[in-house]
Write a protein that holds these residues in place. Structure first.
Motif, mmCIF file in Angstrom:
data_model
loop_
_atom_site.group_PDB
_atom_site.id
_atom_site.type_symbol
_atom_site.label_atom_id
_atom_site.label_comp_id
_atom_site.label_asym_id
_atom_site.label_seq_id
_atom_site.Cartn_x
_atom_site.Cartn_y
_atom_site.Cartn_z
ATOM 1 N N LEU A 1 0.742 -1.191 0.028
ATOM 2 C CA LEU A 1 -0.169 -0.016 -0.146
ATOM 3 C C LEU A 1 0.959 1.223 -0.002
ATOM 4 O O LEU A 1 0.538 2.084 -0.609
ATOM 5 N N PHE A 2 1.736 1.252 0.920
ATOM 6 C CA PHE A 2 2.888 2.472 0.947
ATOM 7 C C PHE A 2 3.651 2.690 -0.446
ATOM 8 O O PHE A 2 3.792 3.930 -0.913
ATOM 9 N N TYR A 3 3.898 1.653 -1.045
ATOM 10 C CA TYR A 3 4.527 1.577 -2.406
ATOM 11 C C TYR A 3 3.437 2.264 -3.105
ATOM 12 O O TYR A 3 4.071 3.175 -4.043
ATOM 13 N N GLU A 4 2.415 2.003 -3.335
ATOM 14 C CA GLU A 4 1.620 2.582 -4.423
ATOM 15 C C GLU A 4 1.052 3.989 -4.039
ATOM 16 O O GLU A 4 0.873 4.978 -4.987
ATOM 17 N N VAL A 5 0.979 4.157 -2.892
ATOM 18 C CA VAL A 5 0.733 5.700 -2.428
ATOM 19 C C VAL A 5 1.872 6.646 -2.277
ATOM 20 O O VAL A 5 1.715 7.786 -2.475
ATOM 21 N N ASP A 6 3.254 6.120 -2.220
ATOM 22 C CA ASP A 6 4.188 7.029 -2.095
ATOM 23 C C ASP A 6 4.408 8.015 -3.166
ATOM 24 O O ASP A 6 4.784 9.244 -2.784
ATOM 25 N N ASN A 7 4.109 7.761 -4.085
ATOM 26 C CA ASN A 7 4.412 8.797 -5.321
ATOM 27 C C ASN A 7 3.242 9.695 -5.772
ATOM 28 O O ASN A 7 3.182 10.351 -6.558
ATOM 29 N N LEU A 8 1.844 9.702 -4.874
ATOM 30 C CA LEU A 8 1.010 10.351 -5.228
ATOM 31 C C LEU A 8 1.027 11.798 -4.844
ATOM 32 O O LEU A 8 1.780 12.006 -3.635
ATOM 33 N N SER A 9 0.352 12.771 -5.102
ATOM 34 C CA SER A 9 0.556 14.250 -4.231
ATOM 35 C C SER A 9 -0.283 13.900 -3.132
ATOM 36 O O SER A 9 -0.925 13.214 -2.973
ATOM 37 N N ILE A 10 0.253 15.130 -2.508
ATOM 38 C CA ILE A 10 -0.538 15.296 -1.090
ATOM 39 C C ILE A 10 -1.762 15.236 -1.057
ATOM 40 O O ILE A 10 -2.576 14.587 -0.236
ATOM 41 N N ASN A 11 -2.343 15.858 -2.187
ATOM 42 C CA ASN A 11 -3.815 16.080 -2.284
ATOM 43 C C ASN A 11 -4.493 14.642 -2.577
ATOM 44 O O ASN A 11 -5.718 14.495 -1.954
ATOM 45 N N TYR A 12 -4.166 13.780 -3.353
ATOM 46 C CA TYR A 12 -4.778 12.495 -3.492
ATOM 47 C C TYR A 12 -4.414 11.692 -2.321
ATOM 48 O O TYR A 12 -5.344 10.862 -1.942
ATOM 49 N N ILE A 13 -3.446 11.901 -1.472
ATOM 50 C CA ILE A 13 -3.295 11.149 -0.305
ATOM 51 C C ILE A 13 -4.141 11.402 0.740
ATOM 52 O O ILE A 13 -4.853 10.557 1.435
ATOM 53 N N GLU A 14 -4.558 12.836 0.877
ATOM 54 C CA GLU A 14 -5.609 13.257 1.979
ATOM 55 C C GLU A 14 -6.953 12.735 1.350
ATOM 56 O O GLU A 14 -7.606 12.271 2.221
ATOM 57 N N LYS A 15 -7.351 12.745 0.237
ATOM 58 C CA LYS A 15 -8.722 12.170 -0.392
ATOM 59 C C LYS A 15 -8.572 10.623 -0.263
ATOM 60 O O LYS A 15 -9.522 10.083 0.283
ATOM 61 N N LEU A 16 -7.602 9.814 -0.360
ATOM 62 C CA LEU A 16 -7.456 8.636 -0.219
ATOM 63 C C LEU A 16 -7.821 8.428 1.494
ATOM 64 O O LEU A 16 -8.439 7.329 1.645
ATOM 65 N N THR A 17 -7.007 9.059 2.053
ATOM 66 C CA THR A 17 -6.960 8.839 3.766
ATOM 67 C C THR A 17 -8.624 9.018 3.898
ATOM 68 O O THR A 17 -9.084 8.151 4.975
ATOM 69 N N LYS A 18 -9.375 10.102 3.727
ATOM 70 C CA LYS A 18 -10.823 10.328 3.854
ATOM 71 C C LYS A 18 -11.670 8.941 3.513
ATOM 72 O O LYS A 18 -12.474 8.600 4.000
ATOM 73 N N CYS A 19 -11.508 8.361 2.095
ATOM 74 C CA CYS A 19 -12.041 7.279 1.678
ATOM 75 C C CYS A 19 -11.943 6.167 2.813
ATOM 76 O O CYS A 19 -12.816 5.436 3.239
ATOM 77 N N ILE A 20 -10.595 5.942 3.203
ATOM 78 C CA ILE A 20 -10.361 4.831 3.980
ATOM 79 C C ILE A 20 -11.090 5.077 5.237
ATOM 80 O O ILE A 20 -11.621 4.305 5.786
ATOM 81 N N LYS A 21 -11.023 6.312 5.783
ATOM 82 C CA LYS A 21 -11.688 6.660 7.111
ATOM 83 C C LYS A 21 -13.280 6.434 6.999
ATOM 84 O O LYS A 21 -14.158 5.621 7.976
ATOM 85 N N ILE A 22 -13.846 6.586 5.722
ATOM 86 C CA ILE A 22 -15.278 6.357 5.630
ATOM 87 C C ILE A 22 -15.653 5.073 5.405
ATOM 88 O O ILE A 22 -16.525 4.246 6.343
#
Length: 127
Positions: free
Chosen positions: A101-122
């Motif tokens: 998961l970290f490998y896939e997320v590592d190169n994303l922009s901070i904006n996409y990481i924040e959106k992904l984090t919100k999705c995971i919390k939901i």
């Protein structure tokens, strides 16, 4: 971001002077200054480890190999986690799953990481 930039950023985040960091690491203030300028690099692997532990970041993050600050090793002592899903169960190696998961997320922009984090919390709240 390179080691010199990371070292300075981490030190400044906690309002630490070069002299204070040098005292903790048992090195000279000039050494810390040289590391932050990029004119020198710690030649002792134990010192690099000590720096990463002091700032609670992984060595990979400290050296600029990843943007993920922590390795989460302390949470990954469980070798396998049993997953029960749709009347079946299987074992998942948590460390390998998180590394992927970290490998896939590592190169994303901070904006996409924040959106992904919100999705995971939901998703987590739905469980």
């Amino acid at each position: 971001m390179s080691f010199p930039e990371r070292l300075r950023l981490l030190r400044e985040e906690i309002d630490l002077t070069q002299n204070e960091l040098a005292k903790f690491l048992s090195i000279s203030r000039q050494s810390v200054s040289n590391y932050e300028k990029g004119t020198r690099f710690p030649n002792d692997p134990h010192l690099i480890l000590k720096i990463s532990q002091f700032f609670n970041v992984s060595v990979d993050y400290l050296l600029g190999a990843t943007n993920i600050r922590n390795s989460f090793e302390r949470d990954l002592n469980k070798k396998n986690t049993r997953i029960n899903e749709d009347n079946s169960s299987y074992y998942l190696n948590k460390k390998e799953a998180l590394e992927e998961l970290f490998y896939e997320v590592d190169n994303l922009s901070i904006n996409y990481i924040e959106k992904l984090t919100k999705c995971i919390k939901i998703f987590k709240d739905m469980l």
